[in-house]
Design a protein around this motif. Structure first.
Motif, PDB file in Angstrom:
ATOM      1  N   ASP A  92       0.435  -1.114   0.600  1.00 55.67           N
ATOM      2  CA  ASP A  92      -0.322  -0.397  -0.320  1.00 55.67           C
ATOM      3  C   ASP A  92       0.735   1.123  -0.015  1.00 55.67           C
ATOM      4  OD1 ASP A  92      -3.149  -1.581   0.223  1.00 55.67           O
ATOM      5  OD2 ASP A  92      -2.331  -1.046   2.515  1.00 55.67           O
ATOM      6  N   ASN A  93       2.046   1.711   0.770  1.00 58.94           N
ATOM      7  CA  ASN A  93       2.686   2.624   0.832  1.00 58.94           C
ATOM      8  C   ASN A  93       3.780   2.588  -0.868  1.00 58.94           C
ATOM      9  OD1 ASN A  93       1.952   3.771   2.750  1.00 58.94           O
ATOM     10  ND2 ASN A  93       3.382   2.765   4.288  1.00 58.94           N
ATOM     11  N   ILE A  94       3.910   1.553  -1.247  1.00 56.88           N
ATOM     12  CA  ILE A  94       4.486   1.338  -2.832  1.00 56.88           C
ATOM     13  C   ILE A  94       3.681   1.916  -3.399  1.00 56.88           C
ATOM     14  CG2 ILE A  94       4.964   0.416  -5.021  1.00 56.88           C
ATOM     15  CD1 ILE A  94       7.315  -0.100  -3.167  1.00 56.88           C
ATOM     16  N   GLY A  95       2.499   1.758  -3.511  1.00 53.44           N
ATOM     17  CA  GLY A  95       1.479   2.463  -4.202  1.00 53.44           C
ATOM     18  C   GLY A  95       1.014   4.151  -4.029  1.00 53.44           C
ATOM     19  N   ARG A  96       1.257   4.443  -3.224  1.00 51.44           N
ATOM     20  CA  ARG A  96       0.773   5.454  -2.245  1.00 51.44           C
ATOM     21  C   ARG A  96       2.356   6.638  -2.390  1.00 51.44           C
ATOM     22  NH1 ARG A  96      -0.799   3.577   2.750  1.00 51.44           N
ATOM     23  NH2 ARG A  96      -2.533   3.746   3.047  1.00 51.44           N
ATOM     24  N   TYR A  97       3.658   5.987  -1.829  1.00 50.32           N
ATOM     25  CA  TYR A  97       4.658   6.683  -2.900  1.00 50.32           C
ATOM     26  C   TYR A  97       4.664   6.889  -4.021  1.00 50.32           C
ATOM     27  CZ  TYR A  97       6.209   5.669   1.766  1.00 50.32           C
ATOM     28  OH  TYR A  97       6.178   6.123   3.138  1.00 50.32           O
ATOM     29  N   CYS A  98       3.971   6.096  -5.091  1.00 49.39           N
ATOM     30  CA  CYS A  98       3.824   6.068  -6.367  1.00 49.39           C
ATOM     31  C   CYS A  98       3.570   6.807  -6.913  1.00 49.39           C
ATOM     32  CB  CYS A  98       3.737   4.825  -7.352  1.00 49.39           C
ATOM     33  SG  CYS A  98       5.388   3.445  -7.306  1.00 49.39           S
ATOM     34  N   GLN A  99       2.106   7.338  -6.746  1.00 50.17           N
ATOM     35  CA  GLN A  99       1.227   8.064  -6.806  1.00 50.17           C
ATOM     36  C   GLN A  99       2.031   9.641  -6.411  1.00 50.17           C
ATOM     37  OE1 GLN A  99      -1.143   6.694  -8.867  1.00 50.17           O
ATOM     38  NE2 GLN A  99      -2.647   8.441  -7.480  1.00 50.17           N
ATOM     39  N   LEU A 100       2.215   9.763  -5.589  1.00 45.69           N
ATOM     40  CA  LEU A 100       2.707  11.148  -4.288  1.00 45.69           C
ATOM     41  C   LEU A 100       4.343  11.207  -6.015  1.00 45.69           C
ATOM     42  CD1 LEU A 100       2.566  10.613  -1.123  1.00 45.69           C
ATOM     43  CD2 LEU A 100       1.640  12.524  -2.770  1.00 45.69           C
ATOM     44  N   LEU A 101       5.142  10.598  -6.034  1.00 45.95           N
ATOM     45  CA  LEU A 101       6.103  10.682  -7.161  1.00 45.95           C
ATOM     46  C   LEU A 101       5.871  10.809  -7.769  1.00 45.95           C
ATOM     47  CD1 LEU A 101       8.406   8.339  -5.390  1.00 45.95           C
ATOM     48  CD2 LEU A 101       9.226  10.851  -5.122  1.00 45.95           C
ATOM     49  N   GLY A 102       4.843  10.737  -8.793  1.00 44.94           N
ATOM     50  CA  GLY A 102       4.534  10.896 -10.169  1.00 44.94           C
ATOM     51  C   GLY A 102       3.457  11.776  -9.953  1.00 44.94           C
ATOM     52  N   LEU A 103       2.583  11.822  -9.422  1.00 47.60           N
ATOM     53  CA  LEU A 103       2.288  13.385  -9.472  1.00 47.60           C
ATOM     54  C   LEU A 103       3.379  15.173  -9.190  1.00 47.60           C
ATOM     55  CD1 LEU A 103      -1.051  12.533  -6.930  1.00 47.60           C
ATOM     56  CD2 LEU A 103      -0.772  13.184 -10.097  1.00 47.60           C
ATOM     57  N   GLN A 104       3.853  14.557  -8.352  1.00 48.60           N
ATOM     58  CA  GLN A 104       5.486  15.579  -8.592  1.00 48.60           C
ATOM     59  C   GLN A 104       6.378  15.954  -9.317  1.00 48.60           C
ATOM     60  OE1 GLN A 104       7.938  14.994  -4.916  1.00 48.60           O
ATOM     61  NE2 GLN A 104       9.927  15.559  -6.330  1.00 48.60           N
ATOM     62  N   THR A 105       6.227  14.882 -10.399  1.00 43.97           N
ATOM     63  CA  THR A 105       7.265  14.801 -11.670  1.00 43.97           C
ATOM     64  C   THR A 105       6.034  15.290 -12.661  1.00 43.97           C
ATOM     65  OG1 THR A 105       8.556  13.162 -10.874  1.00 43.97           O
ATOM     66  CG2 THR A 105       8.164  12.906 -13.442  1.00 43.97           C
TER      67      THR A 105
END
Length: 124
Positions: A92-105
């Motif tokens: 679940d945290n992998i998914g959250r971090y992918c979302q945050l980093l993707g949105l940031q990019t």
């Protein structure tokens, strides 16, 4: 870019993680996952069939041939890389971090593109 210039996905890398515990093991923080992504030269992007979510992409080293489930397969592969490098992190945290980093990019790319358009139009 050929495989010989990219880090192997089955080898632990000497990563200087910014957050560690008292035994020097990396903690499951966003910054540590970001350091791992950078060390392995991975990109966070939207899979073609799951355009609402982000996933890690491994270049020519790995791509899941599982249709709609590419996102989850790639996130599981990232979770495995985290475990290989001592980061005990939930899926679940992998998914959250992918979302945050993707949105940031995407936000950074959108701002840069907007600045270029404004400069061409003489607004800046």
């Amino acid at each position: 870019m050929s495989n010989s210039t990219l880090p192997a996905l089955n080898e632990r890398l000497p990563i200087d993680f910014p957050h560690t515990d008292h035994t020097s093991l990396p903690l499951p923080t966003l910054e540590n996952v970001e350091a791992l992504l950078e060390a392995y030269q991975l990109e966070i992007a939207r899979p073609l069939l799951n355009a609402d979510d982000f996933a890690p992409f491994f270049g020519e080293r790995y791509h899941a041939n599982c249709g709609e489930h590419v996102r989850d397969c790639h996130r599981a592969r990232l979770q495995g890389l985290c475990a290989l490098n001592g980061i005990n992190i939930s899926f679940d945290n992998i998914g959250r971090y992918c979302q945050l980093l993707g949105l940031q990019t995407e936000d950074q790319e959108r701002r840069a593109a907007n600045s270029r358009r404004l400069m061409r139009g003489g607004a800046l």
